[in-house]
Design an enzyme around this catalytic site. Structure first.
Site, PDB file in Angstrom:
ATOM      1  N   CYS A 187       2.013   4.403  16.212  1.00 15.14           N
ATOM      2  CA  CYS A 187       2.976   3.455  16.792  1.00 15.14           C
ATOM      3  C   CYS A 187       4.153   3.090  15.888  1.00 15.14           C
ATOM      4  O   CYS A 187       5.305   3.313  16.265  1.00 15.14           O
ATOM      5  CB  CYS A 187       2.251   2.191  17.219  1.00 15.14           C
ATOM      6  SG  CYS A 187       1.131   2.519  18.582  1.00 15.14           S
TER       7      CYS A 187
ATOM      8  N   GLY B 281       0.825  -1.207   0.000  1.00 18.10           N
ATOM      9  CA  GLY B 281       0.000   0.000   0.000  1.00 18.10           C
ATOM     10  C   GLY B 281       0.852   1.247   0.000  1.00 18.10           C
ATOM     11  O   GLY B 281       1.922   1.282  -0.622  1.00 18.10           O
TER      12      GLY B 281
END
Ligand SMILES: NC(=O)c1ccc[n+]([C@@H]2O[C@H](COP(=O)([O-])OP(=O)(O)OC[C@H]3O[C@@H](n4cnc5c(N)ncnc54)[C@H](O)[C@@H]3O)[C@@H](O)[C@H]2O)c1
Ligand SMILES: O=c1ccn([C@@H]2O[C@H](COP(=O)(O)OP(=O)(O)O[C@H]3O[C@H](CO)[C@@H](O)[C@H](O)[C@H]3O)[C@@H](O)[C@H]2O)c(=O)[nH]1
Length: 437
Positions: free
Chosen positions: A260, A253
């Site tokens: 995080c 992607g």
């Protein structure tokens, strides 16, 4: 058992609510008065599926309380969970100011022995430091032990992950403290893995760094697939069939975002550097991710030459679906690049638009539906794979856009589907469809 949770962000609130759901008496404390006021009324300040219902149910049962007063929260608590933020400092290190402040708050406000449980993601050695800070500032001789209990929940499925997690890690150098944590967590029925404090702290960073590595790896493979005319979806599926590799976290992607992975990978590079270790592999993972986040603009520039004056539909803004969290979302980089190139960004996100307004360029226009976003657009960029975005059909793009040119950063459509329409469809690690006349 009586438990206090300090910090009511994604981790603290979900932890507090879920601990109350399994029967504990939980008081959550936060310094943000507005948040506490809203939580007292059963309204979650964050969007997290299933959280509101559990929150309300446990407030009604009298097992879940909210306060801004640390003394009130700690009164009678056997365990105090630290769940405050550990954001990234400018130099990449984890900023431990909030954690250290909580250690002082604990010392100043407890009136009995406690186990201090760190849920926040903290560098190796921090739990020991928390224990020493508390002990240094204590005015009476209470017993205080630290336990590292890192959190693995994902935003958007935080409640589900808490009840169905793969493991609960308990890192302690004190048997009694570890036993208390086991007792608290037993009702979850999840496998408990016990280790020493430092290893537990490292498990958290190593897990996030490994998952980030998987993502950058498949994104590099995707970039190669584009050049070699292979299909990354098939490559990932074929790789994933090998149990040793596994199929999860191999979705190519526009790179990882969120609160995080970006900060924890940077922090681990820094942690390594303290002990004179050059973590080259992880540095590359971070670099690959930075390039991947800009990839849709790079492709659009290749297609158009210049983006000056183009109207761009930005579909999805959050770093992933089912969250309103905009921290390190690729949309931020993309929107700034597009505006710099002279384009107009028309943005849609079902939940994160309000948070996005603080981070995207001020020139960005916001609309209420994906259909509105694509209306009159010169090209569309799919940034977040929300169901509302995936529900757009190729006919919608054809009917509403100036030209149906789509840059899909999340591979939302099959190539077979795209091939049936007169569209230009550029996705990740797959061949381009250029059916426009
Ligand atoms: N967000 C996630 O998905 C996730 C998952 C696993 C681990 N973590 C880790 O958990 C920690 C918390 O992350 P988050 O996303 O929940 O943070 P957050 O920024 O959403 O929330 C932190 C909260 O702590 C409060 N706070 C700060 N100082 C305080 C104090 N002295 N007393 C009381 N409250 C105080 C803030 O007001 C805020 O509401 C971080 O270390 C993060 O790396 C996050
Ligand atoms: O195959 C994949 C999987 C994820 N992502 C991206 O990676 C990012 C992070 O996704 P995810 O892991 O689902 O979300 P987080 O809520 O950030 O959760 C991660 O970070 C948390 C905070 O430390 C940990 O607790 C979780 O275990 C860990 O998955 C997002 O931008 C996703 O789009 C991909 O690009 N491809």
């Amino acid at each position: 058992m009586q438990i206090a949770v300090v910090g009511t962000g994604y981790v603290g609130l979900v932890t507090g609510v879920c601990l109350s759901e399994i029967g504990h008496d939980v008081t959550c404390v936060d310094i943000d008065e507005k948040k506490v006021e809203s939580m007292r009324q059963g309204l979650s300040p964050i969007y997290e599926p299933g959280l509101d219902e559990l929150m309300k149910a446990n407030i009604d049962r009298g097992r879940l309380h909210f306060t801004t007063n640390h003394k009130e929260a700690f009164a009678g608590a056997k365990a105090i969970y630290i769940a405050v933020g550990t954001p990234q400092r400018e130099d990449g290190q984890a900023d431990l100011r909030f954690v250290e402040q909580v250690a002082i708050d604990i010392a100043n406000n407890i009136e009995n022995d406690v186990v201090v449980v760190t849920k926040s993601t903290v560098p190796v050695g921090t739990n020991e430091r928390v224990q020493s800070i508390v002990r240094e500032h204590l005015k009476e001789d209470y017993k205080v032990h630290s336990v590292s209990n890192p959190e693995f929940l994902r935003e958007g499925s935080a409640v589900k992950d808490t009840f169905e997690g793969d493991r609960i890690v308990i890192g302690s150098n004190n048997e009694e403290a570890a036993a208390l944590l086991e007792e608290i967590n037993r009702p979850f029925g999840i496998e408990i893995f016990k280790t020493d404090i430092r290893s537990a702290e490292m498990i958290k960073y190593a897990s996030n760094a490994f998952l980030a590595t998987k993502i950058s790896f498949i994104n590099e493979i995707a970039n190669l697939c584009e050049k070699l005319e292979a299909d990354v979806e098939d490559v990932a599926a074929g790789m994933g069939l090998d149990d040793r590799i596994g199929s999860k976290f191999l979705k190519a992607g526009i790179g990882y975002g969120g609160s995080c992975f970006p900060k924890d990978t940077s922090a681990l590079v820094q942690i390594a550097s303290y002990v004179q270790h050059d973590f080259n592999l992880l540095k590359s993972v971070i670099q690959v991710n930075g390039e991947q986040q800009r990839m849709l603009v790079t492709k659009a520039k290749q297609r158009f030459g210049t983006l000056e004056g183009k109207r761009v539909a930005m579909l999805g803004l959050a770093f992933k679906p089912n969250t309103d969290d905009m921290r390190e979302a690729a949309s931020i980089t993309l929107a700034h690049e597009l505006v710099k190139e002279g384009a107009t960004v028309v943005a849609y996100d079902p939940i994160a638009a309000d948070n996005a307004k603080k981070l995207l360029p001020s020139e960005t226009l916001y609309v209420e539906s994906p259909e509105e976003a694509i209306t009159g657009a010169d090209f569309a960029m799919i940034v977040t794979e929300w169901d509302q975005v995936k529900a757009l059909t190729f006919n919608d793009y054809i009917e509403k856009m100036n030209e149906p040119i789509i840059f899909d950063g999340r591979n939302c459509y099959s190539l077979d589907q795209a091939a049936q329409y007169p569209v230009e469809y550029y996705s990740v690690g797959r061949k381009n469809i250029t059916n426009q006349n």
